[in-house]
Design a protein around this motif. Structure first.
Motif, PDB file in Angstrom:
ATOM      1  N   VAL A   1       0.587   4.395   6.167  1.00 28.68           N
ATOM      2  CA  VAL A   1      -0.534   3.633   5.620  1.00 28.68           C
ATOM      3  C   VAL A   1      -1.440   3.138   6.739  1.00 28.68           C
ATOM      4  O   VAL A   1      -2.664   3.242   6.678  1.00 28.68           O
ATOM      5  CB  VAL A   1      -0.005   2.433   4.795  1.00 28.68           C
ATOM      6  CG1 VAL A   1      -1.155   1.497   4.406  1.00 28.68           C
ATOM      7  CG2 VAL A   1       0.740   2.905   3.557  1.00 28.68           C
TER       8      VAL A   1
ATOM      9  N   ASP B   1       6.998   7.026  -2.720  1.00 29.38           N
ATOM     10  CA  ASP B   1       7.745   6.562  -1.549  1.00 29.38           C
ATOM     11  C   ASP B   1       8.579   5.325  -1.870  1.00 29.38           C
ATOM     12  O   ASP B   1       9.659   5.135  -1.319  1.00 29.38           O
ATOM     13  CB  ASP B   1       6.781   6.259  -0.403  1.00 29.38           C
ATOM     14  CG  ASP B   1       6.292   7.524   0.293  1.00 29.38           C
ATOM     15  OD1 ASP B   1       6.943   8.571   0.129  1.00 29.38           O
ATOM     16  OD2 ASP B   1       5.253   7.460   0.987  1.00 29.38           O
ATOM     17  N   LYS B   2       8.078   4.484  -2.770  1.00 29.71           N
ATOM     18  CA  LYS B   2       8.840   3.298  -3.163  1.00 29.71           C
ATOM     19  C   LYS B   2      10.091   3.673  -3.937  1.00 29.71           C
ATOM     20  O   LYS B   2      11.146   3.052  -3.784  1.00 29.71           O
ATOM     21  CB  LYS B   2       7.960   2.362  -3.995  1.00 29.71           C
ATOM     22  CG  LYS B   2       6.903   1.621  -3.188  1.00 29.71           C
ATOM     23  CD  LYS B   2       6.070   0.715  -4.076  1.00 29.71           C
ATOM     24  CE  LYS B   2       5.013  -0.024  -3.260  1.00 29.71           C
ATOM     25  NZ  LYS B   2       4.144  -0.881  -4.115  1.00 29.71           N
TER      26      LYS B   2
ATOM     27  N   CYS C   1       6.999   4.635   5.987  1.00 30.96           N
ATOM     28  CA  CYS C   1       5.960   4.658   4.947  1.00 30.96           C
ATOM     29  C   CYS C   1       4.805   3.733   5.317  1.00 30.96           C
ATOM     30  O   CYS C   1       3.625   4.084   5.134  1.00 30.96           O
ATOM     31  CB  CYS C   1       6.556   4.247   3.601  1.00 30.96           C
ATOM     32  SG  CYS C   1       7.769   5.416   2.949  1.00 30.96           S
TER      33      CYS C   1
ATOM     34  N   LYS D   1       0.814  -1.211   0.000  1.00 31.80           N
ATOM     35  CA  LYS D   1       0.000   0.000   0.000  1.00 31.80           C
ATOM     36  C   LYS D   1       0.857   1.274   0.000  1.00 31.80           C
ATOM     37  O   LYS D   1       0.327   2.386  -0.018  1.00 31.80           O
ATOM     38  CB  LYS D   1      -0.922   0.003   1.224  1.00 31.80           C
ATOM     39  CG  LYS D   1      -1.906  -1.173   1.261  1.00 31.80           C
ATOM     40  CD  LYS D   1      -2.898  -1.115   0.113  1.00 31.80           C
ATOM     41  CE  LYS D   1      -3.895  -2.256   0.195  1.00 31.80           C
ATOM     42  NZ  LYS D   1      -4.882  -2.221  -0.888  1.00 31.80           N
ATOM     43  N   ILE D   2       2.171   1.117   0.043  1.00 32.59           N
ATOM     44  CA  ILE D   2       3.050   2.284  -0.002  1.00 32.59           C
ATOM     45  C   ILE D   2       2.940   2.953  -1.370  1.00 32.59           C
ATOM     46  O   ILE D   2       2.868   2.280  -2.401  1.00 32.59           O
ATOM     47  CB  ILE D   2       4.516   1.863   0.277  1.00 32.59           C
ATOM     48  CG1 ILE D   2       4.639   1.281   1.688  1.00 32.59           C
ATOM     49  CG2 ILE D   2       5.467   3.038   0.108  1.00 32.59           C
ATOM     50  CD1 ILE D   2       6.012   0.725   2.000  1.00 32.59           C
ATOM     51  N   SER D   3       2.963   4.272  -1.397  1.00 33.45           N
ATOM     52  CA  SER D   3       2.801   5.008  -2.652  1.00 33.45           C
ATOM     53  C   SER D   3       3.991   4.784  -3.586  1.00 33.45           C
ATOM     54  O   SER D   3       5.095   4.442  -3.149  1.00 33.45           O
ATOM     55  CB  SER D   3       2.664   6.503  -2.373  1.00 33.45           C
ATOM     56  OG  SER D   3       3.902   7.043  -1.930  1.00 33.45           O
ATOM     57  N   ALA D   4       3.758   4.992  -4.869  1.00 27.36           N
ATOM     58  CA  ALA D   4       4.810   4.791  -5.871  1.00 27.36           C
ATOM     59  C   ALA D   4       6.003   5.713  -5.608  1.00 27.36           C
ATOM     60  O   ALA D   4       7.161   5.304  -5.735  1.00 27.36           O
ATOM     61  CB  ALA D   4       4.244   5.037  -7.267  1.00 27.36           C
TER      62      ALA D   4
END
Length: 402
Positions: free
Chosen positions: A108, A82-83, A104, A77-80
């Motif tokens: 969530v 943040d990844k 991160c 569920k981590i945002s793109a």
């Protein structure tokens, strides 16, 4: 008394953490506590292991359950954005990578966990590992006592653990570890927090093996880095050359490890062992598996607690493991309930062959293994937990009154 267990994984899966979490929740309900579990998504209407219907289940990542086992975990569920940052950080610092990743995931989880805390209003929280404790501290408005637990190999965990997680552990009312060596490690990082050793329950097996079957077991997740079933395969291949009546069964979840499993199958084929080494998948009746086997191989690099080891020993199986494996080398007594070998295939194969060759040795070690598990009975372990919870809640209540 209302107890909330927070576990960032999914109860749908068949791992040791899920097993222990469900056992704990069932025990608390049986003791009269109103109990809930906040977990990392999945099908909230079912769990792999039996779970009392009185236990409430909440999702840490959604208002509604997500049934896709690949997409329900918190990390997905981590945002793109943040990844991308996370992968950049990974290139120069493993610790910073871990710290950012947990930060991160905390973002969530936080809004859902805040709602869970408000709705359930627990008297005490049991956080499974440092990540769950970290998320809980970040989400709490009221002061609710937290008991932080550990189910991983601590020396490795603290090598990666970020500052926020360590700070969260230091805000706990108490910390619980499974083995004495883990207490020594934890007290170095959290010297002001009371720490107690409470092992996992090892239920008395209802199906004791006769140890006459020519079957060796590997039981665990099919992961190359930690559980290392390929080493069990290699040790068996080496030991079984002169013992054609023996077979190896590999029990565990291979979901997401298909390429690794294919590599093992190629190795097995190259040694012409296809009719002697079998991948059996998962089962809800692992006791029957132990009851039809004679030896457990545990080639793990590390364990928080060797759950398969203790289950097998309770069924009367001797164990062969590496003496360097934390979380196992405190459970198996070398030369008594099994063998703890040097970290190489030849040593493990040699110990395995000794047990293959001698029915008397297997039965002697198996009996010793079974008796050594008596100190981990349900009565002893859950009594220790109830005492700890009552003590923590009473202390918190006294502090509030003061």
């Amino acid at each position: 008394m209302k107890v909330l267990i927070i576990y960032a994984g999914m109860l749908m899966k068949s791992g040791g953490m899920q097993h222990i979490c469900c056992e704990m929740a069932n025990a608390f309900v049986a003791k009269g506590y109103e109990t809930a579990i906040a977990c990392g998504g999945g099908d909230l209407t079912s769990s792999f292991f039996p779970l009392d219907k009185r236990i409430k289940i909440y999702s840490l990542i959604a208002d509604h359950p997500v049934n896709d086992m690949d997409k329900a975990v918190v990390g997905r569920k981590i945002s793109a954005g943040d990844k991308i940052i996370r992968e950049f950080i990974r290139t120069f610092s493993k610790r910073r990578f871990h710290e950012w990743n947990e930060k991160c995931k905390c973002r969530v989880v936080k809004p859902y966990l805040k709602k869970i805390l408000h709705d359930f209003n627990p008297d005490v929280i049991v956080g499974y590992n440092a990540d769950a404790v970290y998320y809980t501290v970040a989400a709490m408005d009221d002061i609710v006592p937290i008991i932080g637990t550990n189910h991983s190999e601590l020396s490795r965990s603290f090598e990666e653990m970020g500052g926020p997680e360590i700070a969260a552990l230091n805000r706990c009312a108490a910390l619980q570890v499974l083995l004495p060596s883990q207490k020594d490690i934890l007290e170095k990082h959290c010297p002001q927090v009371p720490c107690v050793v409470i092992p996992n329950v090892v239920s008395e097996s209802k199906k004791i093996s006769s140890l006459e079957q020519r079957t060796v077991l590997f039981v665990g997740r099919l992961t190359k880095a930690a559980k290392r079933p390929h080493l069990a395969v290699q040790a068996f291949e080496k030991a079984a050359v002169h013992h054609p009546e023996w077979k190896l069964e590999i029990w565990g979840d291979g979901h997401g490890a298909e390429h690794y499993v294919d590599e093992m199958k190629k190795d097995i084929a190259s040694h012409h062992m296809e009719d002697r080494i079998f991948f059996k998948g998962t089962t809800t009746d692992i006791q029957s598996v132990y009851g039809k086997a004679s030896i457990l191989l545990c080639p793990s690099q590390h364990e928080g607690w060797g759950l398969a080891v203790t289950e097998a020993m309770s069924a009367g199986l001797p164990v062969v493991a590496f003496k360097s494996c934390a979380g196992v080398n405190e459970l198996v007594e070398d030369g008594c309930s099994g063998f703890l070998t040097d970290d190489d295939i030849s040593s493990m194969a040699g110990a395995l062959e000794k047990l293959m060759e001698s029915d008397d040795l297997r039965k002697e070690m198996g009996m010793n293994a079974r008796h050594s598990m008596e100190k981990f009975s349900e009565e002893k372990v859950w009594s220790s937990w109830i005492h700890l919870i009552d003590k923590v809640v009473e202390s918190s209540s006294n502090q509030r009154k003061a």
